[in-house]
Design a protein around this motif. Structure first.
Motif, PDB file in Angstrom:
ATOM      1  N   ALA A 101       0.413  -0.769  -0.326  1.00 40.58           N
ATOM      2  CA  ALA A 101       0.107   0.309   0.107  1.00 40.58           C
ATOM      3  C   ALA A 101       1.075   1.056  -0.002  1.00 40.58           C
ATOM      4  CB  ALA A 101      -0.755  -0.112   1.367  1.00 40.58           C
ATOM      5  N   ARG A 102       1.489   1.115   0.867  1.00 41.93           N
ATOM      6  CA  ARG A 102       2.443   2.223   0.496  1.00 41.93           C
ATOM      7  C   ARG A 102       3.156   2.493  -0.357  1.00 41.93           C
ATOM      8  NH1 ARG A 102       7.597   2.693  -0.703  1.00 41.93           N
ATOM      9  NH2 ARG A 102       7.918   0.971  -0.691  1.00 41.93           N
ATOM     10  N   GLY A 103       3.771   1.676  -0.983  1.00 39.67           N
ATOM     11  CA  GLY A 103       4.092   1.436  -2.852  1.00 39.67           C
ATOM     12  C   GLY A 103       3.349   2.569  -3.285  1.00 39.67           C
ATOM     13  N   LYS A 104       2.141   1.652  -4.130  1.00 41.69           N
ATOM     14  CA  LYS A 104       0.905   2.479  -4.487  1.00 41.69           C
ATOM     15  C   LYS A 104       0.520   3.693  -4.769  1.00 41.69           C
ATOM     16  CE  LYS A 104      -1.476   0.340  -6.326  1.00 41.69           C
ATOM     17  NZ  LYS A 104      -1.868  -0.184  -8.066  1.00 41.69           N
ATOM     18  N   ALA A 105       0.536   4.148  -3.136  1.00 42.67           N
ATOM     19  CA  ALA A 105       0.511   5.694  -2.898  1.00 42.67           C
ATOM     20  C   ALA A 105       1.717   6.444  -3.367  1.00 42.67           C
ATOM     21  CB  ALA A 105       0.105   5.700  -1.315  1.00 42.67           C
ATOM     22  N   GLU A 106       2.619   5.269  -2.757  1.00 46.16           N
ATOM     23  CA  GLU A 106       3.903   6.745  -3.561  1.00 46.16           C
ATOM     24  C   GLU A 106       3.991   6.391  -4.365  1.00 46.16           C
ATOM     25  OE1 GLU A 106       8.049   6.601  -1.371  1.00 46.16           O
ATOM     26  OE2 GLU A 106       8.018   4.938  -3.059  1.00 46.16           O
ATOM     27  N   ARG A 107       3.604   6.228  -5.611  1.00 42.79           N
ATOM     28  CA  ARG A 107       3.535   6.219  -7.196  1.00 42.79           C
ATOM     29  C   ARG A 107       2.776   6.787  -7.451  1.00 42.79           C
ATOM     30  NH1 ARG A 107       5.380   1.056  -6.292  1.00 42.79           N
ATOM     31  NH2 ARG A 107       2.888  -0.628  -6.056  1.00 42.79           N
ATOM     32  N   TYR A 108       1.049   6.896  -6.991  1.00 36.69           N
ATOM     33  CA  TYR A 108      -0.213   7.040  -7.052  1.00 36.69           C
ATOM     34  C   TYR A 108       0.316   9.130  -6.988  1.00 36.69           C
ATOM     35  CZ  TYR A 108      -4.386   9.405  -6.936  1.00 36.69           C
ATOM     36  OH  TYR A 108      -5.845   9.962  -6.096  1.00 36.69           O
TER      37      TYR A 108
END
Length: 203
Positions: A49-56
């Protein structure tokens, strides 16, 4: 010779069948919710989830965004570590060692955001406007998340979310405000501060 059994079940069994179907549906929903809660607690799910939020956020804001660590505790806290965001000039807009928010997430179901405490540590924030700029360096965030104007204005007038904050804890906070348009230049440093909020009116 016995009478043949009726093709249709007795009328009295219909409520029992409906009750069983309802009970099964409720149990399935409860199991799914429990599985999701357990998954959210797992480190690899939170890191995903952290990676997805960072990329988004990086794509949405068209700038560099980094979130070093994310931890979501069981319905009562969200913790971010190693947060970094640049402005469009690749200068630091926000840098934080720790952002910890203790809140009652179930209140969101009732249009209430009850925040027990916000803790900020090792944070640097810069609000800048200089040169030929007519807006501040954070304006691109406001623009990115601004709602698209509706073709037909909404006149229903929904009730706004009630927001409550009880405590604000600050440790090693550095705030930089520089506006060459008005000639204002200020830097504020807060070593430690704990504020109890008696009331808050965002309007």
């Amino acid at each position: 010779m016995s009478a043949p059994a009726s093709a249709n079940p007795p009328h009295s069994s219909l409520p029992r069948r409906l009750a069983r179907i309802l009970l099964r549906t409720v149990l399935i929903i409860v199991v799914i919710v429990l599985v999701l809660i357990l998954l959210v607690q797992m480190p690899f799910v939170q890191d995903f989830a952290r990676g997805k939020a960072e990329r988004y956020l990086s794509r949405k804001l068209k700038t560099r965004v980094r979130i070093g660590h994310l931890n979501i505790a069981f319905f009562n806290s969200v913790t971010l570590k190693g947060v970094y965001m640049e402005d469009r000039r690749q200068d630091t807009l926000l840098s934080a060692g720790l952002i910890d928010v203790r809140l009652q997430m179930l209140g969101l179901l009732h249009n209430r955001l009850n925040i027990d405490a916000i803790t900020l540590q090792d944070l640097t924030a810069k609000v800048l406007r200089g040169g030929h700029d007519t807006v501040f360096n954070y304006q691109f965030i406001v623009d990115a998340f601004a709602p698209t104007p509706a073709a037909k204005p909404d006149t229903t007038g929904g009730e706004p979310m009630a927001i409550r904050l009880r405590r604000l804890n600050l440790d090693r906070i550095r705030l930089v405000y520089r506006d060459t348009v008005t000639g204002t230049n200020a830097t504020v440093y807060i070593g430690h501060d704990k504020t109890i909020v008696d009331s808050m009116d965002l309007n």
